[in-house]
Enzyme design. Structure first.
Site, PDB file in Angstrom:
ATOM      1  N   TYR A 175     -89.468  13.072 -32.774  1.00 55.01           N
ATOM      2  CA  TYR A 175     -88.862  14.360 -33.122  1.00 55.01           C
ATOM      3  C   TYR A 175     -87.376  14.224 -33.469  1.00 55.01           C
ATOM      4  CZ  TYR A 175     -87.503  19.273 -32.534  1.00 55.01           C
ATOM      5  OH  TYR A 175     -87.015  20.540 -32.718  1.00 55.01           O
TER       6      TYR A 175
ATOM      7  N   SER B 106     -81.720  20.473 -35.465  1.00 52.20           N
ATOM      8  CA  SER B 106     -81.701  20.651 -34.022  1.00 52.20           C
ATOM      9  C   SER B 106     -80.507  19.897 -33.453  1.00 52.20           C
ATOM     10  CB  SER B 106     -82.998  20.078 -33.443  1.00 52.20           C
ATOM     11  OG  SER B 106     -82.901  19.951 -32.051  1.00 52.20           O
TER      12      SER B 106
END
Ligand SMILES: *[C@@H]1O[C@H](CO)[C@@H](O)[C@H](O)[C@H]1NC(C)=O
Length: 329
Positions: free
Chosen positions: A210, A197
């Site tokens: 995350y 990401s």
């Protein structure tokens, strides 16, 4: 007779520091020459339309997608099915698996098999991997796509959530790669895709768990690639995918100020391209590649001002109402 090129015996007769220096100098020259070639090659491929390009033939290969029941995973499965690959999807959700298989069947692709797997459970991963090898065949392309996000400020994260995020977003990559890499190494052929990401390149509000796991996926990808190249496995390819926000349930509610959300189909298409072109690193959208290095040389206060006032990163993340457990992003 005098020559200008050094032979190995010339090198042997030099004293040690001089020899080391000479070797370093030679390495630099080779590096410079190869660099010119690589830059030209890269420019050539950037401007060359795909139809003039030799793309990898995926036909008949086994493609395994973790989180294949989720938004992006499902579209990746469909894309590769269209290339006549044999599809294996792993997901924790039986219903989601069925939806993917039905979608593929609706498009006329019946070469798809789904398995319910909790990838945070190491033994289950190994056991399912053996089952896939036996029932479908050896996996040629592994797409580590599954991921979860909770999106809360650090002090609201339960211990259990933190551990689960790590287990699914990064630790599981060790188990799936351990299960399928040996075959790829034996034949010096295969491909591992790591779905990371943009949050793995730049920390974000509400992402202390995350983002950290996504940073870890980048370290994992780069180091494993180094291991493979150093030991001559140059045909086991690896692609790292760093998308920003994707318009799936995963980040629902989030409204970035200066960019549009990525469409899941676009992300799936780019993952397909990355595999077929053996791309090593793919940032989506590509423009973010230029932004992230700023943090390395701008003053920290200025970075914060850019993030909070101009990009309004934290503000957009506060609108998060995602459903928690989906693939990718
Ligand atoms: C792609 O690979 C399959 C299986 O190996 C083969 O049958 C097919 O002819 C190949 N297609 C092309 C265009 O090379």
């Amino acid at each position: 007779m005098t020559t200008t090129t050094a032979t190995s015996s010339d090198l042997l007769h030099m004293d040690k520091p001089l020899r080391a220096f000479y070797q370093f100098f030679l390495d630099l020259i080779v590096f410079a020459l190869k660099s010119i070639y690589f830059i030209l090659e890269s420019l050539y491929y950037t401007i060359l339309p795909d139809r003039f390009r030799k793309l990898k033939n995926i036909s008949g290969q086994v493609v395994l997608i973790t989180g294949g029941g989720g938004g992006v995973g499902r579209l990746i499965a469909l894309n590769f099915a269209k290339l006549e690959a044999r599809i294996v999807i792993w997901d924790i959700n039986q219903e989601a698996i069925k939806t993917t298989i039905d979608l593929l069947a609706k498009h006329g692709y019946h070469n798809c098999k789904g398995y319910v797997v909790d990838i945070s459970d190491r033994e289950q991963v190994y056991q399912r991997a053996a089952q896939v090898t036996e029932e479908v065949g050896h996996v040629d392309i592994l797409i580590n796509n599954a991921g979860i996000v909770c999106c809360k400020p650090f002090w609201e994260l339960h211990d259990r959530v933190i551990q689960n995020t790590y287990n699914i977003n990064i630790i599981s990559h060790y188990w799936t790669v351990k299960a399928f890499l040996p075959y790829m190494m034996r034949h010096n052929r295969g491909h591992i895709v790591t779905v990371s990401s943009v949050t793995g390149m730049l920390g974000t509000y509400g992402c202390s768990d995350y983002a950290a796991t996504k940073y870890a996926t980048i370290g994992f990808h780069e180091s494993l690639l180094t291991d493979l190249k150093t030991h001559g496995y140059d045909q086991v390819h690896m692609s790292l995918i760093c998308p920003s926000y994707i318009n799936t349930g995963m980040f629902s509610g989030v409204k970035p100020r200066l960019q549009t959300m990525l469409e899941p189909q676009y992300v799936a298409d780019r993952i397909e391209d990355a595999v077929r072109r053996n791309e090593v690193w793919c940032v989506l959208p590509n423009s973010i590649r230029l932004l992230t290095p700023l943090k390395c040389f701008l003053p920290a206060k200025m970075c914060w001002e850019l993030m909070s006032r101009v990009i309004r990163g934290p503000e957009s993340m506060m609108m998060f109402q995602g459903r928690g457990r989906v693939a990718a992003g």
